[in-house]
Motif scaffolding. Structure first.
Motif, PDB file in Angstrom:
ATOM      1  N   GLY A  25       0.806  -1.205   0.000  1.00 50.19           N
ATOM      2  CA  GLY A  25       0.000   0.000   0.000  1.00 50.19           C
ATOM      3  C   GLY A  25       0.841   1.259   0.000  1.00 50.19           C
ATOM      4  O   GLY A  25       0.515   2.248  -0.668  1.00 50.19           O
ATOM      5  N   ARG A  28       2.039   1.648  -3.547  1.00 47.23           N
ATOM      6  CA  ARG A  28       0.920   2.002  -4.430  1.00 47.23           C
ATOM      7  C   ARG A  28       0.489   3.450  -4.213  1.00 47.23           C
ATOM      8  O   ARG A  28       0.276   4.208  -5.163  1.00 47.23           O
ATOM      9  N   GLY A  29       0.379   3.847  -2.943  1.00 44.19           N
ATOM     10  CA  GLY A  29      -0.034   5.208  -2.652  1.00 44.19           C
ATOM     11  C   GLY A  29       1.000   6.232  -3.079  1.00 44.19           C
ATOM     12  O   GLY A  29       0.666   7.343  -3.483  1.00 44.19           O
ATOM     13  N   GLU A  60      -7.750  -3.944  -4.491  1.00 42.88           N
ATOM     14  CA  GLU A  60      -7.700  -2.880  -5.490  1.00 42.88           C
ATOM     15  C   GLU A  60      -9.095  -2.390  -5.880  1.00 42.88           C
ATOM     16  O   GLU A  60      -9.260  -1.244  -6.296  1.00 42.88           O
ATOM     17  N   SER A  63      -9.484   0.372  -3.342  1.00 43.04           N
ATOM     18  CA  SER A  63      -8.483   1.443  -3.363  1.00 43.04           C
ATOM     19  C   SER A  63      -8.568   2.298  -4.619  1.00 43.04           C
ATOM     20  O   SER A  63      -8.293   3.508  -4.578  1.00 43.04           O
ATOM     21  N   CYS A  64      -8.945   1.699  -5.736  1.00 41.93           N
ATOM     22  CA  CYS A  64      -9.023   2.462  -6.985  1.00 41.93           C
ATOM     23  C   CYS A  64     -10.016   3.614  -6.882  1.00 41.93           C
ATOM     24  O   CYS A  64      -9.824   4.671  -7.496  1.00 41.93           O
ATOM     25  N   ASN A 176      -2.971   5.205 -11.907  1.00 40.84           N
ATOM     26  CA  ASN A 176      -4.171   5.075 -11.083  1.00 40.84           C
ATOM     27  C   ASN A 176      -5.422   4.892 -11.936  1.00 40.84           C
ATOM     28  O   ASN A 176      -6.296   4.074 -11.614  1.00 40.84           O
ATOM     29  N   TYR A 211      -3.619  -2.259   4.238  1.00 44.16           N
ATOM     30  CA  TYR A 211      -3.480  -1.718   2.886  1.00 44.16           C
ATOM     31  C   TYR A 211      -3.948  -0.264   2.837  1.00 44.16           C
ATOM     32  O   TYR A 211      -3.313   0.593   2.223  1.00 44.16           O
ATOM     33  N   GLY A 212      -5.059   0.007   3.521  1.00 43.89           N
ATOM     34  CA  GLY A 212      -5.557   1.375   3.569  1.00 43.89           C
ATOM     35  C   GLY A 212      -4.566   2.314   4.237  1.00 43.89           C
ATOM     36  O   GLY A 212      -4.351   3.447   3.779  1.00 43.89           O
ATOM     37  N   LEU A 215      -1.752   2.969   1.798  1.00 46.64           N
ATOM     38  CA  LEU A 215      -2.160   3.896   0.744  1.00 46.64           C
ATOM     39  C   LEU A 215      -2.135   5.337   1.240  1.00 46.64           C
ATOM     40  O   LEU A 215      -1.636   6.231   0.555  1.00 46.64           O
ATOM     41  N   TRP A 216      -2.659   5.549   2.438  1.00 48.73           N
ATOM     42  CA  TRP A 216      -2.685   6.897   3.004  1.00 48.73           C
ATOM     43  C   TRP A 216      -1.264   7.414   3.238  1.00 48.73           C
ATOM     44  O   TRP A 216      -0.936   8.555   2.890  1.00 48.73           O
TER      45      TRP A 216
END
Length: 255
Positions: A25, A28-29, A60, A63-64, A176, A211-212, A215-216
């Motif tokens: 994450g 990805r973020g 995903e 998250s997308c 993204n 994961y969240g 991402l943050w």
């Protein structure tokens, strides 16, 4: 209810996937394309690729949505649409490979693909030619096969857009938006092949908070990073994931 609880993975598997999700994450973020490159090798070491890859597809799906507004504003929407078209048609072939491959062999192939992508990205290579619809569709098709096989669909587009010298903001937005489109096709293909079940759902639930958080944190770091830092950080994360995810370490992890 009893059947759902029977599908609950072991505690070690849940923790391993959650740890991989946190690191994935972050990537990805931060970069817009590092989740699979980081998550899949690490999570595969804990639960195997056939379990790890569908979990990332489920993560995903959520998250997308968080990245879609910014991606729509800054992405080259026409190029992303053309590339996504090639990827969508190629995803079922990748899912077929995943369903019928040897897990250990597939992990070695994934490691090789990740390291190969890293070499290309780190070499400073730039594509100087003009883009075209057939070429863009071809890049998307390669990404689609890799996405259906191991959720590595970001490798080909990342090499393409970074190789053309794009700015970090635009590359990240392109990736993204690309993933927002591709994730729908990938998840449908996995469901069609029977690769998503109760075990995948439990693992996704366990990995979701981590994961969240990743991402943050990654998105926050992106706002503070320079162009050079953007690339170097992504390369380090990719390299570490490829090395740690090798089947070579299975005796140490008990697999």
């Amino acid at each position: 209810m009893g059947e759902l609880l029977n599908g609950l993975p072991a505690t070690g598997a849940l923790l391993g996937v959650a740890a991989a999700a946190l690191i994935g994450g972050l990537s990805r973020g931060f970069s817009g394309f590092g989740a699979a490159l980081v998550f899949v090798p690490l999570a595969s070491a804990a639960v195997g690729p056939r379990a790890a890859v569908p979990v990332l597809a489920l993560l995903e799906c959520v998250s997308c949505l968080a990245f879609l507004p910014g991606a729509w504003r800054h992405a080259a929407r026409r190029d992303v649409g053309v590339m996504s078209l090639g990827a969508i048609f190629a995803v079922p072939l990748g899912a077929l490979i995943l369903a019928h491959s040897d897990p250990v062999a597939l992990r070695w192939v994934m490691t090789g693909l990740v390291l190969g992508a890293l070499v290309v990205l780190g070499s400073g290579w730039r594509y100087r030619g003009a883009g075209s619809v057939p070429l863009t569709v071809g890049v998307g098709a390669v990404g689609g096969v890799m996405s259906g096989t191991a959720m590595l669909g970001g490798v080909a587009p990342a090499v393409w857009w970074l190789g053309r010298g794009g700015a970090a903001l635009n590359v990240r937005a392109n990736m993204n938006l690309y993933f927002a489109i591709l994730t729908v096709a990938v998840t449908a293909a996995f469901a069609w092949r029977g690769l998503i079940g109760a075990g995948s759902a439990w693992l996704a639930l366990a990995a979701g908070p981590a994961y969240g958080a990743g991402l943050w944190g990654g998105a926050a770091l992106f706002g503070m990073a320079s162009e050079t830092t953007f690339r170097r950080t992504a390369y380090v994360l990719i390299f570490a994931a490829a090395v740690l995810g090798m089947p070579l370490w299975d005796p140490l992890t008990g697999r």
